[in-house]
Write an enzyme that holds these catalytic residues in place. Structure first.
Site, PDB file in Angstrom:
ATOM      1  N   SER A 125     -47.664   0.921  79.781  1.00  0.00           N
ATOM      2  CA  SER A 125     -48.753   0.108  79.236  1.00  0.00           C
ATOM      3  C   SER A 125     -48.980   0.334  77.750  1.00  0.00           C
ATOM      4  CB  SER A 125     -50.033   0.467  79.998  1.00  0.00           C
ATOM      5  OG  SER A 125     -51.163   0.003  79.316  1.00  0.00           O
ATOM      6  N   GLU A 127     -51.782   0.595  76.614  1.00  0.00           N
ATOM      7  CA  GLU A 127     -52.883   1.560  76.537  1.00  0.00           C
ATOM      8  C   GLU A 127     -52.382   2.921  76.062  1.00  0.00           C
ATOM      9  OE1 GLU A 127     -56.439   2.156  77.429  1.00  0.00           O
ATOM     10  OE2 GLU A 127     -56.349   0.116  76.682  1.00  0.00           O
ATOM     11  N   TYR A 149     -56.797   6.788  82.149  1.00  0.00           N
ATOM     12  CA  TYR A 149     -55.742   5.844  82.551  1.00  0.00           C
ATOM     13  C   TYR A 149     -54.580   5.890  81.560  1.00  0.00           C
ATOM     14  CZ  TYR A 149     -53.299   1.367  82.965  1.00  0.00           C
ATOM     15  OH  TYR A 149     -52.321   0.400  83.069  1.00  0.00           O
TER      16      TYR A 149
HETATM   17  P1  NAP Z   1     -53.584  -4.708  89.741  1.00  0.00           P
HETATM   18  O1  NAP Z   1     -53.830  -6.174  89.919  1.00  0.00           O
HETATM   19  O2  NAP Z   1     -54.746  -3.782  89.626  1.00  0.00           O
HETATM   20  O3  NAP Z   1     -52.649  -4.230  90.972  1.00  0.00           O
HETATM   21  C1  NAP Z   1     -52.455  -2.875  91.246  1.00  0.00           C
HETATM   22  C2  NAP Z   1     -51.672  -2.762  92.532  1.00  0.00           C
HETATM   23  O4  NAP Z   1     -51.477  -1.359  92.824  1.00  0.00           O
HETATM   24  C3  NAP Z   1     -52.373  -3.364  93.759  1.00  0.00           C
HETATM   25  O5  NAP Z   1     -51.422  -3.999  94.563  1.00  0.00           O
HETATM   26  C4  NAP Z   1     -52.924  -2.136  94.456  1.00  0.00           C
HETATM   27  O6  NAP Z   1     -53.103  -2.298  95.848  1.00  0.00           O
HETATM   28  C5  NAP Z   1     -51.797  -1.152  94.200  1.00  0.00           C
HETATM   29  N1  NAP Z   1     -52.185   0.226  94.447  1.00  0.00           N
HETATM   30  C6  NAP Z   1     -53.250   0.887  93.930  1.00  0.00           C
HETATM   31  N2  NAP Z   1     -53.289   2.130  94.438  1.00  0.00           N
HETATM   32  C7  NAP Z   1     -52.254   2.255  95.285  1.00  0.00           C
HETATM   33  C8  NAP Z   1     -51.783   3.290  96.126  1.00  0.00           C
HETATM   34  N3  NAP Z   1     -52.419   4.466  96.201  1.00  0.00           N
HETATM   35  N4  NAP Z   1     -50.670   3.087  96.866  1.00  0.00           N
HETATM   36  C9  NAP Z   1     -50.032   1.890  96.822  1.00  0.00           C
HETATM   37  N5  NAP Z   1     -50.451   0.851  96.064  1.00  0.00           N
HETATM   38  C10 NAP Z   1     -51.538   1.032  95.309  1.00  0.00           C
HETATM   39  O7  NAP Z   1     -52.677  -4.453  88.450  1.00  0.00           O
HETATM   40  P2  NAP Z   1     -51.701  -5.463  87.664  1.00  0.00           P
HETATM   41  O8  NAP Z   1     -52.472  -6.087  86.563  1.00  0.00           O
HETATM   42  O9  NAP Z   1     -50.958  -6.293  88.633  1.00  0.00           O
HETATM   43  O10 NAP Z   1     -50.712  -4.424  86.956  1.00  0.00           O
HETATM   44  C11 NAP Z   1     -49.525  -3.981  87.615  1.00  0.00           C
HETATM   45  C12 NAP Z   1     -49.066  -2.676  86.970  1.00  0.00           C
HETATM   46  O11 NAP Z   1     -48.820  -2.889  85.582  1.00  0.00           O
HETATM   47  C13 NAP Z   1     -50.070  -1.530  87.035  1.00  0.00           C
HETATM   48  O12 NAP Z   1     -49.342  -0.340  87.129  1.00  0.00           O
HETATM   49  C14 NAP Z   1     -50.768  -1.599  85.687  1.00  0.00           C
HETATM   50  O13 NAP Z   1     -51.311  -0.345  85.342  1.00  0.00           O
HETATM   51  C15 NAP Z   1     -49.618  -1.995  84.798  1.00  0.00           C
HETATM   52  N6  NAP Z   1     -49.939  -2.728  83.582  1.00  0.00           N
HETATM   53  C16 NAP Z   1     -50.707  -3.849  83.663  1.00  0.00           C
HETATM   54  C17 NAP Z   1     -50.966  -4.574  82.514  1.00  0.00           C
HETATM   55  C18 NAP Z   1     -51.810  -5.829  82.558  1.00  0.00           C
HETATM   56  O14 NAP Z   1     -52.265  -6.261  81.494  1.00  0.00           O
HETATM   57  N7  NAP Z   1     -51.984  -6.451  83.724  1.00  0.00           N
HETATM   58  C19 NAP Z   1     -50.432  -4.153  81.286  1.00  0.00           C
HETATM   59  C20 NAP Z   1     -49.630  -3.011  81.265  1.00  0.00           C
HETATM   60  C21 NAP Z   1     -49.384  -2.310  82.422  1.00  0.00           C
HETATM   61  P3  NAP Z   1     -54.489  -2.847  96.476  1.00  0.00           P
HETATM   62  O15 NAP Z   1     -54.395  -4.335  96.403  1.00  0.00           O
HETATM   63  O16 NAP Z   1     -54.441  -2.312  97.859  1.00  0.00           O
HETATM   64  O17 NAP Z   1     -55.606  -2.304  95.630  1.00  0.00           O
HETATM   65  N1  GDD Z   2     -63.417  -5.057  81.525  1.00  0.00           N
HETATM   66  C1  GDD Z   2     -64.271  -5.348  80.533  1.00  0.00           C
HETATM   67  N2  GDD Z   2     -65.519  -5.814  80.858  1.00  0.00           N
HETATM   68  N3  GDD Z   2     -63.873  -5.175  79.256  1.00  0.00           N
HETATM   69  C2  GDD Z   2     -64.748  -5.498  78.276  1.00  0.00           C
HETATM   70  C3  GDD Z   2     -66.026  -5.985  78.538  1.00  0.00           C
HETATM   71  C4  GDD Z   2     -66.434  -6.145  79.902  1.00  0.00           C
HETATM   72  O1  GDD Z   2     -67.558  -6.554  80.205  1.00  0.00           O
HETATM   73  N4  GDD Z   2     -66.641  -6.223  77.347  1.00  0.00           N
HETATM   74  C5  GDD Z   2     -65.776  -5.903  76.384  1.00  0.00           C
HETATM   75  N5  GDD Z   2     -64.622  -5.451  76.944  1.00  0.00           N
HETATM   76  C6  GDD Z   2     -63.447  -4.955  76.190  1.00  0.00           C
HETATM   77  C7  GDD Z   2     -62.998  -3.562  76.619  1.00  0.00           C
HETATM   78  O2  GDD Z   2     -63.829  -2.562  76.020  1.00  0.00           O
HETATM   79  C8  GDD Z   2     -61.576  -3.578  76.067  1.00  0.00           C
HETATM   80  O3  GDD Z   2     -61.570  -3.242  74.707  1.00  0.00           O
HETATM   81  C9  GDD Z   2     -61.143  -5.043  76.222  1.00  0.00           C
HETATM   82  O4  GDD Z   2     -62.333  -5.789  76.469  1.00  0.00           O
HETATM   83  C10 GDD Z   2     -60.143  -5.309  77.350  1.00  0.00           C
HETATM   84  O5  GDD Z   2     -60.623  -4.713  78.543  1.00  0.00           O
HETATM   85  P1  GDD Z   2     -59.908  -4.988  79.968  1.00  0.00           P
HETATM   86  O6  GDD Z   2     -59.767  -6.438  80.194  1.00  0.00           O
HETATM   87  O7  GDD Z   2     -60.657  -4.191  80.982  1.00  0.00           O
HETATM   88  O8  GDD Z   2     -58.436  -4.447  79.743  1.00  0.00           O
HETATM   89  P2  GDD Z   2     -57.862  -3.118  79.061  1.00  0.00           P
HETATM   90  O9  GDD Z   2     -57.278  -3.534  77.736  1.00  0.00           O
HETATM   91  O10 GDD Z   2     -58.845  -2.030  79.072  1.00  0.00           O
HETATM   92  O11 GDD Z   2     -56.694  -2.719  80.068  1.00  0.00           O
HETATM   93  C11 GDD Z   2     -55.801  -3.702  80.589  1.00  0.00           C
HETATM   94  O12 GDD Z   2     -54.661  -3.798  79.770  1.00  0.00           O
HETATM   95  C12 GDD Z   2     -53.845  -2.622  79.725  1.00  0.00           C
HETATM   96  C13 GDD Z   2     -52.683  -2.918  78.761  1.00  0.00           C
HETATM   97  O13 GDD Z   2     -53.099  -2.738  77.449  1.00  0.00           O
HETATM   98  C14 GDD Z   2     -55.457  -3.294  82.027  1.00  0.00           C
HETATM   99  O14 GDD Z   2     -54.730  -4.324  82.642  1.00  0.00           O
HETATM  100  C15 GDD Z   2     -54.602  -2.041  82.046  1.00  0.00           C
HETATM  101  O15 GDD Z   2     -54.153  -1.783  83.384  1.00  0.00           O
HETATM  102  C16 GDD Z   2     -53.377  -2.302  81.126  1.00  0.00           C
HETATM  103  O16 GDD Z   2     -52.535  -1.184  81.098  1.00  0.00           O
END
Ligand code: NAP
Ligand code: GDD
Length: 326
Positions: A125, A127, A149
């Protein structure tokens, strides 16, 4: 020729559902690891459930991972399972570490035991860049995580690199910047905003509490990003790749865009709530994905404004259907 087989952990999540769809379209036999819960949460994969195989298991349970590999006999494993919500990682720091960091080692060890030829993708990520030391961020940018995280993901990244270098595994780390879609969880800021803009437009709500409006993110479309995951595992040599759009927007830009889609003035509804501020913030993310472009031929197709419009439209339809509104 027999179909390639892939195992996806986190198949019930946003990315898991798009990746499963994509792999099916490429002719794969798709297996997904699902953890037990008292209520079934297969909404995102309900439309393809008859085409995939679900295997019970948990990234916290070593034996279940080995059994899943033995049952599915995959050529490729995509590790998407994680406690992925940054805010929750302060409340559940140890749990986040167990799932999001040590879970990666459990799966790599299971691969070592069952079949070392499996190609492995780790969902790393942006992050990890946290308090960024350079902009834009690329593969060589040093990490400075700002949340439990982010720290857990740094561990997951380095253990992937370490197993690649120690045991010659085909283990790849995709450093993906924020990617969103109509299937995004409601707690993440994009979906929270598009859902509330739709709700307010339909007269079902009249305010939206948010945290830091100044944070900047490089937001892309999840459907584009899962294609990059797959391309990484098709390379002869495993490596690390940044995947991003190269453009950044503030949370306020996002709010303006979403409320603009429904013809409302955001300032009439949005207020700042300290409950949504974070103990430490990632102020700015903007990625340089030129390595992915040059080596994988990957480029994003969906632009920020299109993405937000797509999400608002989907939320309007969802709410209209749920509330029987015209
Ligand atoms: P998500 O919607 O939160 O999905 C997370 C998945 O992990 C869900 O299927 C969840 O299952 C499963 N999981 C959680 N705990 C588990 C456990 N103990 N054993 C098996 N499965 C488990 O996340 P996403 O946005 O699809 O992201 C997918 C991956 O990419 C994650 O690793 C995330 O950290 C990473 N990532 C995401 C982003 C982004 O912007 N979306 C960016 C960079 C990296 P349940 O449905 O049962 O909760
Ligand atoms: N969730 C949330 N809710 N975020 C808020 C809010 C709110 O009400 N108001 C402001 N924010 C700001 C957060 O402080 C952060 O700076 C930004 O919006 C994005 O927050 P999220 O959408 O929760 O995502 P994230 O950037 O913290 O994390 C996501 O992206 C990562 C990749 O950079 C997640 O998908 C992580 O799993 C992923 O790794």
């Amino acid at each position: 020729m027999t179909a390639k087989r892939a195992l996806i952990t986190g198949i019930t999540g946003q990315d898991g559902s798009y990746l499963a769809e994509f792999l099916l379209s490429e002719g794969y036999e798709v297996f997904g690891l699902v953890r037990r819960s008292s209520t079934i949460n297969y909404e995102r994969i309900a439309h393809i459930q008859d085409d995939i195989h679900l295997i019970s298991g948990d990234i916290l349970d070593q034996t279940s991972l080995q059994k899943a590999l033995i049952t599915s006999r995959p050529e490729e494993v995509y590790n998407l399972a994680a406690q992925s919500f940054v805010q929750t990682s302060w409340q559940q720091a140890v749990f986040t570490g167990d799932v999001t960091a040590i879970g990666v080692t459990r799966l790599l060890d299971a691969i070592m035991t069952v079949n070392r030829d499996i190609r492995f993708y780790q969902a790393s990520s942006s992050e990890m860049f946290g308090k960024v030391v350079e902009s834009p961020q690329k593969e060589t940018t040093p990490f400075y995580p700002r949340s439990p995280y982010g720290v857990a993901k740094v561990y997951g990244h380095w253990i992937t690199v370490n197993y690649r270098e120690s045991y010659n595994l085909h283990a790849t780390s995709g450093i993906l910047f924020n990617h969103e879609s109509p299937r995004r969880g409601l707690e993440f800021v994009t979906r929270k905003v598009t859902y509330h803009a739709a709700k307010i437009k339909l007269g079902l709500a009249n305010k939206l509490p948010l945290g830091n409006l100044d944070a900047k993110r490089d937001w892309g479309f999840a459907g584009d990003y899962v294609r990059a995951m797959w391309l990484m595992l098709q390379q002869d040599t495993p490596d690390d790749y940044v995947v991003s759009t190269g453009k950044t927007h503030t949370v306020q830009n996002l709010v303006e865009c979403a409320f603009g889609c429904v013809g409302l003035n955001w300032q009439d509804y949005v207020y700042q709530d300290p409950n949504f501020m974070r103990p430490a913030e990632v102020d700015l993310l903007i990625g340089d994905s030129s390595k992915a472009k040059d080596q994988l031929g990957w480029e994003p197709q969906v632009q920020f404004e299109q993405l937000i419009e797509m999400m608002v439209e989907a939320d309007l339809k969802l709410l209209q259907d749920a509330h029987n509104l015209p």
